[in-house]
Write an enzyme that holds these catalytic residues in place. Structure first.
Site, PDB file in Angstrom:
ATOM      1  N   ARG A  53      -0.770  -9.011  13.110  1.00 51.62           N
ATOM      2  CA  ARG A  53      -1.310  -7.991  12.192  1.00 51.62           C
ATOM      3  C   ARG A  53      -2.150  -8.648  11.092  1.00 51.62           C
ATOM      4  NH1 ARG A  53       4.076  -5.436  10.547  1.00 51.62           N
ATOM      5  NH2 ARG A  53       2.878  -4.094   9.154  1.00 51.62           N
ATOM      6  N   LYS A 110       0.829  -1.219   0.000  1.00 52.61           N
ATOM      7  CA  LYS A 110       0.000   0.000   0.000  1.00 52.61           C
ATOM      8  C   LYS A 110       0.857   1.259   0.000  1.00 52.61           C
ATOM      9  CE  LYS A 110      -2.046  -0.994   3.911  1.00 52.61           C
ATOM     10  NZ  LYS A 110      -1.345  -2.256   4.221  1.00 52.61           N
ATOM     11  N   ARG A 146      11.216  -1.826  11.218  1.00 49.24           N
ATOM     12  CA  ARG A 146      10.106  -1.430  12.079  1.00 49.24           C
ATOM     13  C   ARG A 146       9.921  -2.427  13.213  1.00 49.24           C
ATOM     14  NH1 ARG A 146       5.124   0.265   8.205  1.00 49.24           N
ATOM     15  NH2 ARG A 146       3.999  -0.971   9.759  1.00 49.24           N
ATOM     16  N   ARG A 169      -9.737   1.065   8.584  1.00 49.18           N
ATOM     17  CA  ARG A 169      -9.284  -0.280   8.947  1.00 49.18           C
ATOM     18  C   ARG A 169     -10.338  -1.069   9.689  1.00 49.18           C
ATOM     19  NH1 ARG A 169      -3.523   0.540   8.802  1.00 49.18           N
ATOM     20  NH2 ARG A 169      -2.461  -1.422   9.175  1.00 49.18           N
ATOM     21  N   ARG A 173      11.828  -5.863   4.988  1.00 45.45           N
ATOM     22  CA  ARG A 173      11.610  -4.423   4.750  1.00 45.45           C
ATOM     23  C   ARG A 173      12.573  -3.588   5.600  1.00 45.45           C
ATOM     24  NH1 ARG A 173       5.795  -1.843   5.501  1.00 45.45           N
ATOM     25  NH2 ARG A 173       5.933  -2.849   7.532  1.00 45.45           N
TER      26      ARG A 173
END
Ligand code: AP5
Length: 216
Positions: free
Chosen positions: A173, A13, A162, A90, A129
């Site tokens: 998540r 996203k 992160r 969300r 990431r």
């Protein structure tokens, strides 16, 4: 043009929202980025939400609605050209609240984009990431590595991982996405044009497909 981009954690996203915002002069509004900025700045809001972000659970609907209200209102010059919402809504309650806020300011959603990606690919993407501490550019050690190890190509800033990209938090998540966020797709299918995009394609191909779908 006003767009909402939906998809599981790590579906791409943010990567795509930055590109579409750039090509269409839209304001990119990411609730995740806004919350992480508050945590990094040590604001009262940041202190309130820090442990929630690390756990992979959702911050309360009231807190994020306030962030959204401010974001769509501020920076009027750019807002006139539209915005792309990334990470919001969300929950169905957030989607309903967004309808109310947009109605109050005379705006509407033009299209909803949904990035479809397998869970296995998501775990691999998020584990690899890296994000620039300064300019927030996003990298991936496997398919979008920086030229110099640990340094941002754009600004030279340090790359970090992160806190919520640890395997157990990624799983949490994904659960939260399935239970609380996926139902929004059905909510929007009854109201707006919803485009499903194959998020398993390489990054550039996903961008081309989104550009084609949102049109001129
Ligand atoms: P948020 O920051 O919104 O996280 P998220 O939705 O979990 O999404 P991510 O940022 O992890 O992934 P992404 O889909 O943007 O993927 P990216 O482009 O980075 O939210 C974080 C937390 O904040 C939440 O858990 C919650 O606590 C809180 N929060 C935020 N909004 C909230 C709300 N509205 N209500 C309540 N709480 C809220 O890509 C991932 C990786 O994959 C990168 O390395 C990238 O390079 C790579 N990649 C991207 N596309 C591709 C591709 N096509 N092929 C291969 N690799 C790719």
């Amino acid at each position: 043009m006003s767009l909402v981009i939906l998809g599981a954690p790590g579906s791409g996203k943010g990567t795509q929202a930055v590109r579409i915002a750039e090509s269409r002069s839209l304001k990119h509004i990411s609730t995740g980025d806004l919350l992480r900025e508050a945590v990094a700045a040590g604001t009262p809001l940041g202190k309130q939400v820090e442990s929630i972000l690390t756990s992979g659970k959702l911050v309360s609907d009231e807190i994020v609605l306030e962030l959204i209200r401010e974001a769509v209102k501020s920076d009027a010059g750019r807002v006139e050209k539209g915005w792309i919402l990334d990470g919001y809504p969300r929950t169905t309650a957030q989607a309903e609240a967004l309808e109310t806020v947009l109605g109050q300011i005379g705006q509407k959603i033009d299209s909803v984009l949904v990035l479809d990606v397998d869970n296995e690919a998501i775990v691999e993407r998020l584990s690899n990431r890296r994000t620039c501490e300064s300019c927030k550019a996003v990298y991936n050690l496997i398919n979008k590595a920086p030229k110099v190890d640990g340094k941002c190509d754009q600004c030279g800033g340090a790359l970090m991982q992160r806190d919520d990209d640890k395997p157990e938090t990624i799983r949490k998540r994904l659960d939260v996405y399935e239970q609380q966020t996926r139902p929004i797709i059905e909510f929007y299918e009854g109201k707006y044009t919803v485009h499903h995009v194959n998020g398993m394609l390489p990054i550039d191909e996903v961008t081309v497909e989104i550009e084609r779908l949102v049109g001129e």
